[in-house]
Design an enzyme around this catalytic site. Structure first.
Site, PDB file in Angstrom:
ATOM      1  N   ASP A  75       2.222  10.426  -0.359  1.00 36.37           N
ATOM      2  CA  ASP A  75       2.654  11.281  -1.356  1.00 36.37           C
ATOM      3  C   ASP A  75       1.498  11.838  -1.949  1.00 36.37           C
ATOM      4  O   ASP A  75       1.888  13.213  -1.376  1.00 36.37           O
ATOM      5  CB  ASP A  75       3.320  10.939  -2.526  1.00 36.37           C
ATOM      6  CG  ASP A  75       4.312   9.913  -2.560  1.00 36.37           C
ATOM      7  OD1 ASP A  75       4.831   9.504  -1.184  1.00 36.37           O
ATOM      8  OD2 ASP A  75       5.132   9.255  -3.137  1.00 36.37           O
TER       9      ASP A  75
ATOM     10  N   SER B 205       5.272  13.062  -9.210  1.00 38.56           N
ATOM     11  CA  SER B 205       4.205  12.597  -9.231  1.00 38.56           C
ATOM     12  C   SER B 205       3.538  12.823  -8.672  1.00 38.56           C
ATOM     13  O   SER B 205       2.178  13.356  -9.312  1.00 38.56           O
ATOM     14  CB  SER B 205       4.292  10.666  -9.850  1.00 38.56           C
ATOM     15  OG  SER B 205       4.390  10.320  -8.303  1.00 38.56           O
TER      16      SER B 205
HETATM   17  C1  GLA Z   1       6.632   6.011  -2.825  1.00 39.90           C
HETATM   18  C2  GLA Z   1       4.871   5.915  -3.247  1.00 39.90           C
HETATM   19  C3  GLA Z   1       4.759   5.637  -1.644  1.00 39.90           C
HETATM   20  C4  GLA Z   1       5.187   5.204  -0.376  1.00 39.90           C
HETATM   21  C5  GLA Z   1       6.805   5.012  -1.058  1.00 39.90           C
HETATM   22  C6  GLA Z   1       7.431   4.249   0.301  1.00 39.90           C
HETATM   23  O1  GLA Z   1       6.962   7.053  -2.689  1.00 39.90           O
HETATM   24  O2  GLA Z   1       4.514   6.256  -3.920  1.00 39.90           O
HETATM   25  O3  GLA Z   1       3.340   5.358  -1.687  1.00 39.90           O
HETATM   26  O4  GLA Z   1       4.852   3.482  -0.252  1.00 39.90           O
HETATM   27  O5  GLA Z   1       7.383   5.218  -2.454  1.00 39.90           O
HETATM   28  O6  GLA Z   1       7.354   4.820   1.658  1.00 39.90           O
END
Ligand code: GLA
Length: 383
Positions: free
Chosen positions: A170, A126
């Site tokens: 991310d 995403s």
């Molecule tokens: C998802 C969320 C991130 C982070 C991870 C766990 O990828 O988008 O921001 O919190 O989970 O580390």
């Protein structure tokens, strides 16, 4: 590894959908997180690496909004002001809305999306979509936003518009990742340090797809907020859970209910592990990093309770077969395991891990490798 790049796929889809070549093309990577899981919404550090597998977004100016994707093969009109759909178009609309607030969205666009990332595998597909879309759409509007701003637009699209209570890991690595480096991102202070890492990482998919929208991640985040509120009763002014030291844990155990103690213990120990792993990686101590990966997985399994039996088995098999270490990466509740292995053994080792998994679950998992790659970029339209 898919041979055809996402940029070629997006361009080809643009051609078949709109009988034209796109004006702007951009791509952004997924990520694998080495360490620092569920720390980014608790003010702690994360240590992600941008993947070679990417999502590409092609676009051209138009009066209306029409989008198509290799994800579902549909061509559809979208309305930026209608309620968001619970599919990938929700992320795209979220980005367009956030750009509009900055005066950096086109008034309409024809858009195609293609990816070589697995979806729902915990590899930040995403963020790859939202960051690449932010780049393409802002360029269509004649704006060149810096990578950090693209990351912020993408974060707001996912967090505020789509409603996934994610942190900023991310989007940050999808925007700012660099070839040959892992990113030590201290989410509390916003500082970024690049740690050289030219090695290879292996990704073993559990094949269990997680769905983040409205799911377990939101629930864990709520627990962390509750834990922080309780901690502030005895530590007024505590900025975030990651600001607690390991020496504070006995006090936490006395004051918080057991399930919340576990969540806090994970965040505090993971914060220490992540900084230690960045230091070990910087020194080329891969065995040291591997040990921390395994400890991190154990903490996710026991304290954060975000692993699955499939992921636990892959980690156990990888270590038994001689990996430096392995760990469930990303949010969890399904997803993929990252494996760090001695180069001379890696090909054999992952084949053995795949066989172990097949013997147990009756199916062969997807296994592929990557090196640290680069963040979002404008691409030239392939001929
Ligand atoms: C998802 C969320 C991130 C982070 C991870 C766990 O990828 O988008 O921001 O919190 O989970 O580390």
């Amino acid at each position: 590894m898919n041979r055809i790049s996402a940029t070629r796929l997006a361009t080809a889809l643009f051609d078949t959908t709109f009988s034209a070549r796109p004006v702007v093309l951009a791509s952004a990577p997924g990520r694998v997180n080495l360490l620092g899981e569920h720390t980014d919404y608790n003010g702690g550090p994360v240590l992600p690496v941008a993947l070679e597998r990417r999502t590409a977004v092609a676009g051209s100016h138009a009066e209306d909004w029409i989008v198509a994707s290799t994800l579902d093969g549909k061509v559809r009109g979208i309305d930026l002001d209608a309620p968001l759909k619970k599919d990938w178009t929700g992320y795209l609309v979220g980005v367009a809305r956030e750009l509009r607030k900055l005066g950096a969205a086109p008034s309409g666009a024809h858009v195609t999306v293609a990816t070589t990332l697995p979806i729902g595998a915990g590899l930040a597909s995403s963020a790859a979509l939202t960051v690449a879309a932010a780049k393409t759409l802002s360029l269509l509007a004649g704006r060149r936003l810096p990578p950090a701003q693209l990351a912020e637009v993408a974060y707001r699209a996912e967090h505020d518009q789509v409603g996934v209570r994610c942190g900023r890991m991310d989007q940050t690595v999808a925007a700012l990742g660099e070839r040959g480096t892992a990113l030590l991102f201290e989410t509390g202070s916003g500082t970024i340090q690049r740690v050289p890492f030219s090695g290879r990482l292996w990704v073993v998919e559990t094949g269990m797809s997680h769905k983040l929208t409205g799911g377990a991640l939101n629930e864990r985040r709520r627990e962390c907020e509750e834990a922080l509120a309780l901690c502030r009763k005895w530590r007024p002014g505590l900025a975030c859970l990651a600001a607690l030291a390991p020496a504070d844990l006995p006090e936490v155990e006395l004051r918080l209910p057991a399930p919340l103690v576990s969540r806090v213990r994970h965040v505090v120990t993971e914060t220490a592990r992540t900084r230690a792993a960045a230091a070990a990686l910087g020194e080329g101590d891969l065995a040291g990093v591997g040990k921390l990966l395994v400890e991190g997985h154990e903490s996710l399994r026991v304290d954060y309770q975000s692993t699955t039996p499939e992921a636990d088995d892959i980690v156990t098999a990888a270590v038994a077969r001689g990996a430096y270490g392995a760990r469930l990466t990303g949010a969890g509740w399904g997803g993929a395991v990252v494996v760090l292995a001695p180069p001379e053994r890696e090909a054999r080792l992952v084949a053995e891990v795949g066989r172990d998994f097949r013997d147990r679950y009756g199916r062969v998992p997807e296994i592929w490798s990557t090196r640290a790659s680069s963040g979002v970029r404008r691409e030239s339209v392939p001929v």
